[in-house]
Design a protein around this motif. Structure first.
Motif, PDB file in Angstrom:
ATOM      1  N   GLY A   1       0.831  -1.190   0.000  1.00  0.00           N
ATOM      2  CA  GLY A   1       0.000   0.000   0.000  1.00  0.00           C
ATOM      3  C   GLY A   1       0.867   1.241   0.000  1.00  0.00           C
ATOM      4  O   GLY A   1       2.101   1.157  -0.048  1.00  0.00           O
ATOM      5  N   VAL A   2       0.233   2.409   0.080  1.00  0.00           N
ATOM      6  CA  VAL A   2       0.992   3.667   0.043  1.00  0.00           C
ATOM      7  C   VAL A   2       0.601   4.560   1.226  1.00  0.00           C
ATOM      8  O   VAL A   2       0.608   5.787   1.131  1.00  0.00           O
ATOM      9  CB  VAL A   2       0.788   4.419  -1.291  1.00  0.00           C
ATOM     10  CG1 VAL A   2       1.410   3.646  -2.437  1.00  0.00           C
ATOM     11  CG2 VAL A   2      -0.692   4.699  -1.554  1.00  0.00           C
TER      12      VAL A   2
ATOM     13  N   THR B   1      -2.258   5.126   2.608  1.00  0.00           N
ATOM     14  CA  THR B   1      -3.572   5.768   2.561  1.00  0.00           C
ATOM     15  C   THR B   1      -4.647   4.734   2.862  1.00  0.00           C
ATOM     16  O   THR B   1      -4.438   3.528   2.690  1.00  0.00           O
ATOM     17  CB  THR B   1      -3.854   6.390   1.187  1.00  0.00           C
ATOM     18  OG1 THR B   1      -3.929   5.341   0.208  1.00  0.00           O
ATOM     19  CG2 THR B   1      -2.772   7.385   0.792  1.00  0.00           C
TER      20      THR B   1
ATOM     21  N   GLU C   1      -7.395   4.287   1.211  1.00  0.00           N
ATOM     22  CA  GLU C   1      -7.822   3.663  -0.047  1.00  0.00           C
ATOM     23  C   GLU C   1      -6.880   2.540  -0.457  1.00  0.00           C
ATOM     24  O   GLU C   1      -7.314   1.483  -0.931  1.00  0.00           O
ATOM     25  CB  GLU C   1      -7.902   4.715  -1.147  1.00  0.00           C
ATOM     26  CG  GLU C   1      -8.980   5.772  -0.951  1.00  0.00           C
ATOM     27  CD  GLU C   1      -8.625   6.808   0.096  1.00  0.00           C
ATOM     28  OE1 GLU C   1      -9.534   7.534   0.545  1.00  0.00           O
ATOM     29  OE2 GLU C   1      -7.429   6.889   0.480  1.00  0.00           O
ATOM     30  N   SER C   2      -5.570   2.761  -0.276  1.00  0.00           N
ATOM     31  CA  SER C   2      -4.611   1.710  -0.648  1.00  0.00           C
ATOM     32  C   SER C   2      -4.730   0.522   0.290  1.00  0.00           C
ATOM     33  O   SER C   2      -4.511  -0.630  -0.106  1.00  0.00           O
ATOM     34  CB  SER C   2      -3.180   2.261  -0.659  1.00  0.00           C
ATOM     35  OG  SER C   2      -2.699   2.511   0.650  1.00  0.00           O
TER      36      SER C   2
ATOM     37  N   ALA D   1      -5.465  -3.227  -0.986  1.00  0.00           N
ATOM     38  CA  ALA D   1      -4.540  -4.301  -0.600  1.00  0.00           C
ATOM     39  C   ALA D   1      -5.284  -5.422   0.128  1.00  0.00           C
ATOM     40  O   ALA D   1      -5.031  -6.615  -0.098  1.00  0.00           O
ATOM     41  CB  ALA D   1      -3.426  -3.736   0.279  1.00  0.00           C
TER      42      ALA D   1
ATOM     43  N   MET E   1      -4.160   2.460   6.620  1.00  0.00           N
ATOM     44  CA  MET E   1      -4.334   1.237   5.840  1.00  0.00           C
ATOM     45  C   MET E   1      -5.062   0.181   6.664  1.00  0.00           C
ATOM     46  O   MET E   1      -5.859  -0.605   6.119  1.00  0.00           O
ATOM     47  CB  MET E   1      -2.987   0.722   5.339  1.00  0.00           C
ATOM     48  CG  MET E   1      -2.320   1.647   4.331  1.00  0.00           C
ATOM     49  SD  MET E   1      -0.932   0.906   3.448  1.00  0.00           S
ATOM     50  CE  MET E   1       0.197   0.506   4.794  1.00  0.00           C
TER      51      MET E   1
END
Length: 352
Positions: free
Chosen positions: A240-241, A243, A245-246, A250, A271
């Motif tokens: 993920g990054v 966030t 949303e990520s 994931a 996350m």
């Protein structure tokens, strides 16, 4: 001859403070400007006189004496290489992440009682990085506190090559003679692994942070190592990054490939919140069916339902330590670069 009374409403002057303290104008000037070779008793008398008279030092005049602006550049630095970067998107991501708010809180709380103020700057392009270097070099700020979001960020090297005082949040991805504060990320991930295994989780996966960021790399390596030591040599990973949303994306990928998983470690709280949302959408109860652990102990952890078990990163304390290191460097420019590593703590709540 006696001094003429000061007109009502006139701005208090150094002479007014000197008269109230019973010392010379020169002594008041030394105390106000932070000169150290003044008797502590006299310093206290001058401070009381300043309070009584309501005197406020002229910042411009004081800067001429101290050669200080009493301003610190707080820099959020972005991509390490020039890219098609949307400035608005970069700043929006920064303000959406509670981590950066906690950094600002720690910096402001440390600097404000010392009569110093941060100036927030963004450095997501090479041009913006050059502006930061010029800003500090030209004396608009006394030094820089740098929060970098990319392992290959050249800004720490640019600042130190220019001989400018600076402190970095997190170990630099590139070699640089710069002081920094950081967390023992591997140990934090080990705490998460030990807790999941102790709960009886046997099919554990992890949502890593971006693997071009040292913190993402360290948290993943620490988690994998700790799981391997406990007999779990194959841990599924989805990147993920940092966030929400990520984290959702994931978690969806992990469920698709490993529907029987019963434990998840996410490399930050946002996350982990995203993971909890997706698990609920798929009919999985947290923690009864799947235990979830985050990282940071941000506001998102306590706001999540169920509240997140997480690894605490004392961001406010780390930001304050950055300030202390920078002020030490300003007081002693020849002081060598140093590092301060904070220890993580597992905060057990309801998700695991």
């Amino acid at each position: 001859m006696t001094d003429a009374p000061r007109p009502v409403g006139a701005t208090p002057t150094l002479e007014d403070v000197a008269r109230a303290a019973g010392v010379s104008r020169a002594t008041v000037s030394r105390v106000v400007n932070g000169v150290r070779n003044v008797d502590p008793v006299i310093q206290e008398a001058v401070r009381q006189a300043v309070s009584v008279t309501g005197y406020a030092p002229n910042r411009a005049a004081r800067s001429l004496v101290t050669r200080r602006t009493e301003t610190i550049a707080l820099v959020v630095s972005g991509a390490g290489v020039e890219a098609d970067t949307n400035e608005g998107s970069f700043t929006a991501r920064v303000f959406a992440d509670p981590f950066f708010g906690r950094v600002v809180t720690g910096v402001v709380n440390y600097l404000r009682p010392r009569g110093m103020h941060p100036v927030l700057m963004f450095a997501e392009t090479s041009g913006a990085r050059d502006e930061v270097v010029s800003y500090v070099r030209q004396g608009s700020a006394d030094g820089a506190l740098i929060v970098s979001t990319h392992a290959q960020d050249p800004l720490p090297g640019l600042v130190t090559d220019a001989g400018l005082p600076a402190v970095l949040y997190a170990r630099p991805g590139r070699p640089a003679r710069i002081s920094y504060v950081d967390l023992d990320h591997r140990e934090g991930a080990r705490l998460a692994a030990a807790h999941l295994v102790a709960r009886g989780c046997r099919k554990v996966a992890t949502i890593s942070g971006p693997l071009d960021v040292p913190a993402g790399q360290e948290r993943l390596a620490g988690f994998r190592d700790a799981m391997a030591l406990r007999g779990h040599g194959d841990v599924p990973v989805a990147e993920g990054v940092f966030t929400q949303e990520s984290g959702e994306a994931a978690m969806a990928r992990l469920l698709a490939g490993h529907p029987g998983l019963d434990g998840v470690f996410a490399a930050n709280d946002l996350m982990a919140v995203g993971a909890c949302h997706v698990l609920r959408e798929h009919g999985r109860r947290v923690p009864e069916d799947v235990a979830v652990i985050g990282f940071d102990d941000s506001g998102a952890a306590s706001a999540c339902r169920p509240s997140l078990t997480t690894v605490r990163q004392p961001v406010e304390d780390m930001a304050a330590e950055m300030c202390r290191l920078l002020l030490d460097r300003l007081a002693a420019p020849d002081r060598p670069a140093t590092s301060v590593i904070f220890e993580p703590v597992l905060v057990v709540r309801n998700s695991a």
